[in-house]
Design an enzyme around this catalytic site. Sequence first.
Site, PDB file in Angstrom:
ATOM      1  N   TYR A 154       7.695   5.311 -10.458  1.00 12.25           N
ATOM      2  CA  TYR A 154       6.602   4.395 -10.768  1.00 12.25           C
ATOM      3  C   TYR A 154       5.457   5.080 -11.497  1.00 12.25           C
ATOM      4  N   ARG A 186      15.376  -7.465  24.597  1.00 10.63           N
ATOM      5  CA  ARG A 186      14.872  -7.936  23.309  1.00 10.63           C
ATOM      6  C   ARG A 186      15.888  -8.925  22.735  1.00 10.63           C
ATOM      7  N   TYR A 232      -0.945  -3.579  19.125  1.00 14.20           N
ATOM      8  CA  TYR A 232      -0.241  -4.197  17.982  1.00 14.20           C
ATOM      9  C   TYR A 232      -0.178  -5.714  18.149  1.00 14.20           C
ATOM     10  N   THR A 271      -5.637  -3.325   8.993  1.00 16.08           N
ATOM     11  CA  THR A 271      -4.643  -3.996   8.142  1.00 16.08           C
ATOM     12  C   THR A 271      -4.292  -5.382   8.674  1.00 16.08           C
ATOM     13  N   ASP A 274       8.108   5.825  30.396  1.00 12.72           N
ATOM     14  CA  ASP A 274       8.041   4.489  29.803  1.00 12.72           C
ATOM     15  C   ASP A 274       6.819   4.342  28.876  1.00 12.72           C
ATOM     16  N   GLY A 286       2.253  -0.186  29.401  1.00 16.10           N
ATOM     17  CA  GLY A 286       2.137  -1.641  29.214  1.00 16.10           C
ATOM     18  C   GLY A 286       3.376  -2.280  28.607  1.00 16.10           C
ATOM     19  N   THR A 327       5.035 -12.604  14.963  1.00 15.39           N
ATOM     20  CA  THR A 327       6.018 -11.943  15.831  1.00 15.39           C
ATOM     21  C   THR A 327       6.065 -12.612  17.205  1.00 15.39           C
ATOM     22  N   ASP A 328       7.186 -12.448  17.885  1.00 12.23           N
ATOM     23  CA  ASP A 328       7.284 -12.981  19.262  1.00 12.23           C
ATOM     24  C   ASP A 328       6.362 -12.229  20.216  1.00 12.23           C
ATOM     25  N   GLU A 329       5.877 -11.050  19.792  1.00 12.12           N
ATOM     26  CA  GLU A 329       5.034 -10.251  20.697  1.00 12.12           C
ATOM     27  C   GLU A 329       3.704 -10.936  20.997  1.00 12.12           C
ATOM     28  N   SER A 340      -3.418  -7.425  17.650  1.00 13.31           N
ATOM     29  CA  SER A 340      -3.839  -7.529  16.243  1.00 13.31           C
ATOM     30  C   SER A 340      -3.062  -8.647  15.542  1.00 13.31           C
ATOM     31  N   LYS A 341      -1.791  -8.827  15.894  1.00 15.94           N
ATOM     32  CA  LYS A 341      -0.999  -9.902  15.272  1.00 15.94           C
ATOM     33  C   LYS A 341      -1.463 -11.276  15.769  1.00 15.94           C
ATOM     34  N   LYS A 379       0.825  -1.216   0.000  1.00 13.81           N
ATOM     35  CA  LYS A 379       0.000   0.000   0.000  1.00 13.81           C
ATOM     36  C   LYS A 379       0.858   1.265   0.000  1.00 13.81           C
TER      37      LYS A 379
HETATM   38  P1  NAD Z   1       7.406  -2.134   8.217  1.00 12.29           P
HETATM   39  O1  NAD Z   1       6.519  -1.285   9.054  1.00 12.29           O
HETATM   40  O2  NAD Z   1       8.793  -1.711   7.976  1.00 12.29           O
HETATM   41  O3  NAD Z   1       6.734  -2.363   6.786  1.00 12.29           O
HETATM   42  C1  NAD Z   1       5.380  -2.714   6.639  1.00 12.29           C
HETATM   43  C2  NAD Z   1       5.067  -2.702   5.151  1.00 12.29           C
HETATM   44  O4  NAD Z   1       3.701  -3.103   4.978  1.00 12.29           O
HETATM   45  C3  NAD Z   1       5.227  -1.315   4.500  1.00 12.29           C
HETATM   46  O5  NAD Z   1       5.866  -1.432   3.258  1.00 12.29           O
HETATM   47  C4  NAD Z   1       3.779  -0.845   4.334  1.00 12.29           C
HETATM   48  O6  NAD Z   1       3.600   0.051   3.251  1.00 12.29           O
HETATM   49  C5  NAD Z   1       3.071  -2.174   4.092  1.00 12.29           C
HETATM   50  N1  NAD Z   1       1.633  -2.105   4.448  1.00 12.29           N
HETATM   51  C6  NAD Z   1       1.110  -1.612   5.591  1.00 12.29           C
HETATM   52  N2  NAD Z   1      -0.248  -1.697   5.537  1.00 12.29           N
HETATM   53  C7  NAD Z   1      -0.558  -2.252   4.336  1.00 12.29           C
HETATM   54  C8  NAD Z   1      -1.782  -2.606   3.705  1.00 12.29           C
HETATM   55  N3  NAD Z   1      -2.966  -2.375   4.292  1.00 12.29           N
HETATM   56  N4  NAD Z   1      -1.733  -3.187   2.492  1.00 12.29           N
HETATM   57  C9  NAD Z   1      -0.535  -3.410   1.863  1.00 12.29           C
HETATM   58  N5  NAD Z   1       0.658  -3.074   2.404  1.00 12.29           N
HETATM   59  C10 NAD Z   1       0.635  -2.510   3.636  1.00 12.29           C
HETATM   60  O7  NAD Z   1       7.348  -3.599   8.861  1.00 12.29           O
HETATM   61  P2  NAD Z   1       8.512  -4.633   9.192  1.00 12.29           P
HETATM   62  O8  NAD Z   1       9.180  -4.228  10.426  1.00 12.29           O
HETATM   63  O9  NAD Z   1       9.272  -4.909   7.960  1.00 12.29           O
HETATM   64  O10 NAD Z   1       7.616  -5.916   9.552  1.00 12.29           O
HETATM   65  C11 NAD Z   1       7.142  -6.790   8.528  1.00 12.29           C
HETATM   66  C12 NAD Z   1       6.363  -7.916   9.158  1.00 12.29           C
HETATM   67  O11 NAD Z   1       7.191  -8.613  10.083  1.00 12.29           O
HETATM   68  C13 NAD Z   1       5.146  -7.467   9.949  1.00 12.29           C
HETATM   69  O12 NAD Z   1       4.107  -8.384   9.741  1.00 12.29           O
HETATM   70  C14 NAD Z   1       5.629  -7.499  11.399  1.00 12.29           C
HETATM   71  O13 NAD Z   1       4.539  -7.737  12.270  1.00 12.29           O
HETATM   72  C15 NAD Z   1       6.575  -8.671  11.360  1.00 12.29           C
HETATM   73  N6  NAD Z   1       7.672  -8.654  12.338  1.00 12.29           N
HETATM   74  C16 NAD Z   1       8.493  -7.565  12.423  1.00 12.29           C
HETATM   75  C17 NAD Z   1       9.578  -7.609  13.292  1.00 12.29           C
HETATM   76  C18 NAD Z   1      10.529  -6.455  13.427  1.00 12.29           C
HETATM   77  O14 NAD Z   1      11.391  -6.474  14.316  1.00 12.29           O
HETATM   78  N7  NAD Z   1      10.486  -5.444  12.566  1.00 12.29           N
HETATM   79  C19 NAD Z   1       9.807  -8.750  14.073  1.00 12.29           C
HETATM   80  C20 NAD Z   1       8.925  -9.831  13.960  1.00 12.29           C
HETATM   81  C21 NAD Z   1       7.872  -9.775  13.076  1.00 12.29           C
HETATM   82  O1  DAU Z   2       9.587  -8.343  18.877  1.00 19.59           O
HETATM   83  C1  DAU Z   2       9.203  -8.173  17.546  1.00 19.59           C
HETATM   84  C2  DAU Z   2       8.642  -6.789  17.382  1.00 19.59           C
HETATM   85  O2  DAU Z   2       9.752  -5.897  17.491  1.00 19.59           O
HETATM   86  C3  DAU Z   2       7.912  -6.565  16.076  1.00 19.59           C
HETATM   87  O3  DAU Z   2       6.802  -7.419  16.024  1.00 19.59           O
HETATM   88  C4  DAU Z   2       7.481  -5.101  15.967  1.00 19.59           C
HETATM   89  O4  DAU Z   2       6.879  -4.876  14.711  1.00 19.59           O
HETATM   90  C5  DAU Z   2       8.702  -4.229  16.094  1.00 19.59           C
HETATM   91  O5  DAU Z   2       8.318  -2.873  16.080  1.00 19.59           O
HETATM   92  C6  DAU Z   2       9.448  -4.535  17.392  1.00 19.59           C
HETATM   93  O6  DAU Z   2       8.701  -4.092  18.554  1.00 19.59           O
HETATM   94  P1  DAU Z   2       9.414  -3.407  19.800  1.00 19.59           P
HETATM   95  O7  DAU Z   2       8.428  -2.603  20.511  1.00 19.59           O
HETATM   96  O8  DAU Z   2      10.189  -4.408  20.601  1.00 19.59           O
HETATM   97  O9  DAU Z   2      10.492  -2.500  19.010  1.00 19.59           O
HETATM   98  P2  DAU Z   2      10.949  -0.988  19.209  1.00 19.59           P
HETATM   99  O10 DAU Z   2      12.126  -0.804  18.301  1.00 19.59           O
HETATM  100  O11 DAU Z   2       9.836  -0.038  19.123  1.00 19.59           O
HETATM  101  O12 DAU Z   2      11.489  -0.982  20.696  1.00 19.59           O
HETATM  102  C7  DAU Z   2      12.546  -1.850  21.115  1.00 19.59           C
HETATM  103  C8  DAU Z   2      12.782  -1.586  22.602  1.00 19.59           C
HETATM  104  O13 DAU Z   2      13.339  -0.270  22.752  1.00 19.59           O
HETATM  105  C9  DAU Z   2      11.538  -1.598  23.444  1.00 19.59           C
HETATM  106  O14 DAU Z   2      11.844  -2.118  24.712  1.00 19.59           O
HETATM  107  C10 DAU Z   2      11.166  -0.130  23.563  1.00 19.59           C
HETATM  108  C11 DAU Z   2      12.515   0.549  23.565  1.00 19.59           C
HETATM  109  N1  DAU Z   2      12.547   1.913  22.990  1.00 19.59           N
HETATM  110  C12 DAU Z   2      12.009   2.103  21.762  1.00 19.59           C
HETATM  111  C13 DAU Z   2      12.027   3.351  21.161  1.00 19.59           C
HETATM  112  C14 DAU Z   2      11.412   3.560  19.795  1.00 19.59           C
HETATM  113  C15 DAU Z   2      13.152   2.965  23.693  1.00 19.59           C
HETATM  114  O15 DAU Z   2      13.661   2.769  24.812  1.00 19.59           O
HETATM  115  N2  DAU Z   2      13.171   4.191  23.091  1.00 19.59           N
HETATM  116  C16 DAU Z   2      12.610   4.445  21.873  1.00 19.59           C
HETATM  117  O16 DAU Z   2      12.641   5.612  21.423  1.00 19.59           O
END
Ligand code: NAD
Ligand code: DAU
Length: 341
Positions: A332, A213, A149, A99, A271, A274, A124-126, A152-153, A34
């Site tokens: 594009y 993490r 989040y 989504t 913080d 939650g 995700t592990d969440e 929803s996952k 999207k």
């Molecule tokens: P991101 O936020 O970087 O990218 C999400 C992508 O999905 C974007 O390109 C966005 O445009 C697209 N998108 C969002 N809504 C959409 C919709 N309605 N239709 C089509 N496309 C849409 O995400 P990420 O960090 O690369 O995570 C990718 C997947 O991996 C997610 O499902 C997330 O839950 C999972 N995940 C992420 C992590 C992490 O640490 N980043 C860890 C475990 C699992």
């Molecule tokens: O565990 C997998 C998940 O990891 C994915 O499913 C999510 O999509 C991804 O966003 C990520 O979630 P987290 O909440 O763990 O990631 P984030 O990078 O937001 O935060 C990592 C840790 O750092 C968390 O304990 C919160 C802390 N943090 C985060 C931000 C953005 C800070 O202390 N300061 C910050 O500004």
Amino acid sequence: MKVLVTGGAGFIGSNFVRYLLKSRRDLELFNFDKLTYAGNPESLADVAQDPRYHFVRGDIADQQAVDQIFERGFNAIVHFAAETHVDRSIEDASPFLKTNILGTHGLLEAARRFPAMRFIHISTDEVYGSVPAGVSFTEEATLNPRSPYAASKASAEHLVTAYANTYGVPVVILRCTNNFGPFQFPEKLIPLMIANAREDKAVPIYGDGLQERDWLFVEDHCRAITLALDKAKPGSVYNVSSGVPQPNLKIVRTILQHLGKPESLMQYVQDRPGHDRRYALDSSKIRRELGWAPMVRFEEGLHRTTEWYQANAMWLDHTRSGEYRKYYDRHYTRRSETFRI
Ligand code: NAD
Ligand code: DAU
């Protein structure tokens, strides 16, 4: 092999698209995205001209658009598309429900009608919630999502399992821990710390910074997904993790050291409501059954990531300023090779 990737313009998706195009010759790959604020076509500028790669802009919550793309017939679907930032879900959960839950449902409906060999659902592990100290959850642990989040996952996962059970959709669920590496949107911890520190801005630490993490370098996740595509039995669920949880403070200190910046940039802030204290997964099942193991040590991955952001300052600046949205128009919308359905 014809593969449909959803959310391929995001962080993990773009790394996966590049990884698969590099590792497979006989491949046609469709990226259905999207392009929300987190979707950045600049992340795939190097493969945009590859004749095996096709970009389709679309919303997974739009059933008509989803059905249209599925009509092309795919061997496999890899479903990344999601709203992914926990803090944003706390501010407003509705795009997450739309989504992550309804969008996943739409894909499953299409997968029922246009069968593929595999539907890889990127979870995700969440979904497990916070893990007590000294424990690593296996795939048998109860799901206990604690943020909008995560909820929803977890809901999406339940739908995925229901469609496997009820309609025989050949799903594989991967639950990965926190990824890091190139092309991650600078709202997540590691890229945000790098981006702020580069500009000598404060780096915000939530609470006491001792939350843990289980970080995994994104390339290792991409390899796990590829193994799941090739070898996982439909119906399987796999944890994917490094198995080495680390406190946030240690990560931030290491980044500041790499960049030669002072610790005085660290600013303790309120913080996250939650806030899950600790994530830690046992990934012995995927290691045993699919022969996966992480190859990039955390320190090496973090070093590569910091170097990448420094070498790609333009990507970072465009992402921060929203400039990348103009890239979409240039590359594009007005180009004849734009693929539209
Ligand atoms: P991101 O936020 O970087 O990218 C999400 C992508 O999905 C974007 O390109 C966005 O445009 C697209 N998108 C969002 N809504 C959409 C919709 N309605 N239709 C089509 N496309 C849409 O995400 P990420 O960090 O690369 O995570 C990718 C997947 O991996 C997610 O499902 C997330 O839950 C999972 N995940 C992420 C992590 C992490 O640490 N980043 C860890 C475990 C699992
Ligand atoms: O565990 C997998 C998940 O990891 C994915 O499913 C999510 O999509 C991804 O966003 C990520 O979630 P987290 O909440 O763990 O990631 P984030 O990078 O937001 O935060 C990592 C840790 O750092 C968390 O304990 C919160 C802390 N943090 C985060 C931000 C953005 C800070 O202390 N300061 C910050 O500004």
